[in-house]
Design an enzyme around this catalytic site. Structure first.
Site, PDB file in Angstrom:
ATOM      1  CG  HIS A  25       2.452   0.208   4.254  1.00 29.21           C
ATOM      2  ND1 HIS A  25       2.240  -0.710   5.253  1.00 29.21           N
ATOM      3  CD2 HIS A  25       1.304   0.899   4.106  1.00 29.21           C
ATOM      4  CE1 HIS A  25       0.999  -0.577   5.694  1.00 29.21           C
ATOM      5  NE2 HIS A  25       0.403   0.401   5.020  1.00 29.21           N
ATOM      6  CG  HIS A  35      -3.530   7.161   2.251  1.00 31.85           C
ATOM      7  ND1 HIS A  35      -3.818   7.227   3.592  1.00 31.85           N
ATOM      8  CD2 HIS A  35      -3.055   5.913   2.042  1.00 31.85           C
ATOM      9  CE1 HIS A  35      -3.512   6.077   4.155  1.00 31.85           C
ATOM     10  NE2 HIS A  35      -3.056   5.252   3.231  1.00 31.85           N
ATOM     11  CG  HIS A  88      -4.250   2.634  -0.500  1.00 28.48           C
ATOM     12  ND1 HIS A  88      -5.077   1.856   0.252  1.00 28.48           N
ATOM     13  CD2 HIS A  88      -3.348   3.164   0.379  1.00 28.48           C
ATOM     14  CE1 HIS A  88      -4.693   1.907   1.521  1.00 28.48           C
ATOM     15  NE2 HIS A  88      -3.653   2.703   1.627  1.00 28.48           N
ATOM     16  CG  ASP A 103      -1.966  -0.993   1.243  1.00 32.70           C
ATOM     17  OD1 ASP A 103      -1.982  -1.838   0.328  1.00 32.70           O
ATOM     18  OD2 ASP A 103      -2.809  -0.955   2.158  1.00 32.70           O
ATOM     19  CG  ASP A 104       0.301   3.853   2.346  1.00 33.64           C
ATOM     20  OD1 ASP A 104      -0.857   3.518   2.032  1.00 33.64           O
ATOM     21  OD2 ASP A 104       0.647   4.078   3.509  1.00 33.64           O
TER      22      ASP A 104
HETATM   23 ZN    ZN Z   1      -2.518   3.247   3.337  1.00 40.37          ZN
END
Ligand code: ZN
Length: 320
Positions: A270, A183, A179, A128-129
């Protein structure tokens, strides 16, 4: 002497004419302004209060800062576009992609590769991210080395600047999911704002990969009724949370996976930290040694359940 007089009279005549023209023009302009003010008078106040309301909404303000808050008309246009795509996607779902000879498409457009052994254990590594030019590429190097695939749930506003990294991931067979654009915790937004977060992220991903709809991983895993009403793809959460963002300790991150992993796990990492990229290299190596196939989230869904369903939340994907 006589010529001088004529020139003087002519100059005076010209000066008077010009100032008359100027005066008439100014009066015309003033009239126009008055008419515009009268015509717009009724609409002026709602417009002002709308602006104030927008300012009071912190979530909306956050969107404005990045310059990607879409007007209503844009959202409506997106919905029309989406509807058109949904009509064509049904056909695509049945289509075997012949160009590479090894993949088909899930019903929402994700690639499913045929080089997976259904009888052997498999997991989905998810990041993620990102994308992040440095750490995402470290992870891609390891995936390439072990012929593994992963899913990257990217933040929409980072996509354009990192399109080369995303293209590389996609070429390696990885899945690119959403995502959200900023965010942002979707459950704090209005339905219109949720829609914009989802549509705008899909749009930037589509511009890089060509895939029309993508899996959603909502930030913080937050989902409510409004989110479920707006999404047009499956929601993939996780079954192993490495907490890599909290510990920032690659050994702890590796252990949290290797000591707990089982068939069908969806592993949350991440790709925005160096320590996580370092851990991912080790995790990919160890999982490979243990005989785990590392597939995308959509592939895990396809091989374990026959496919992931729109609007359903998934943790571990085991088919049990
Ligand atoms: Zn996240």
């Amino acid at each position: 002497m006589k010529r001088k007089k004529i020139v003087l009279w002519f100059s005076m005549y010209m000066a008077i004419t010009l100032s008359l023209i100027a005066t008439v023009t100014l009066i015309d302009k003033a009239d126009d302004n008055r008419q515009m003010a009268q015509a717009g008078g009724a609409a002026e106040h709602p417009a002002v209060s709308e602006t104030l309301m927008e300012k009071e909404d912190p979530a909306k303000e956050k969107l404005d800062k990045t310059g990607h808050n879409e007007e209503n008309t844009q959202v409506d246009a997106d919905i029309r576009e989406q509807k058109k795509e949904e009509e064509t996607l049904d056909v695509e779902a049945e289509t075997v992609i012949a160009s590479d000879g090894v993949s088909i498409r899930a019903n929402y457009g994700a690639r499913i590769y045929a080089d997976v052994d259904k009888s052997k254990p498999m997991v989905a590594l998810t990041f993620d991210d990102g994308p992040n030019e440095k750490s995402t590429n470290v992870i891609l190097d390891a995936l390439e080395k072990y012929q593994a695939r992963a899913t990257f749930f990217v933040v929409g506003y980072k996509v354009e600047d990192n399109s080369d990294t995303i293209k590389r991931a996609y070429r390696l067979g990885c899945e690119i999911g959403s995502h959200t654009y900023n965010h942002i915790e979707l459950t704090t937004l209005s339905r219109k704002q949720i829609k914009a977060q989802i549509r705008n992220t899909e749009k930037v991903i589509r511009a890089v990969t060509g895939q029309k709809r993508v899996l959603l991983r909502p930030p913080y895993g937050s989902v409510d009724e409004n989110v479920l009403k707006e999404i047009t793809s499956p929601i993939v959460l996780w079954s192993i949370d490495t907490e890599d963002w909290k510990t920032r300790d690659s050994k702890k991150t590796v252990d949290s996976v290797i000591n707990n992993v089982k068939d069908g796990d969806v592993i949350l990492l991440h790709d925005s930290y160096d320590e996580s990229a370092e851990a991912a290299e080790e995790i990919i190596r160890k999982l490979s040694e243990k005989g785990y196939q590392m597939v995308t989230a959509s592939e895990l869904g396809y091989y374990k359940l026959g496919g992931l369903a729109t609007g359903v939340k998934y943790g571990a994907i085991t088919g049990d």
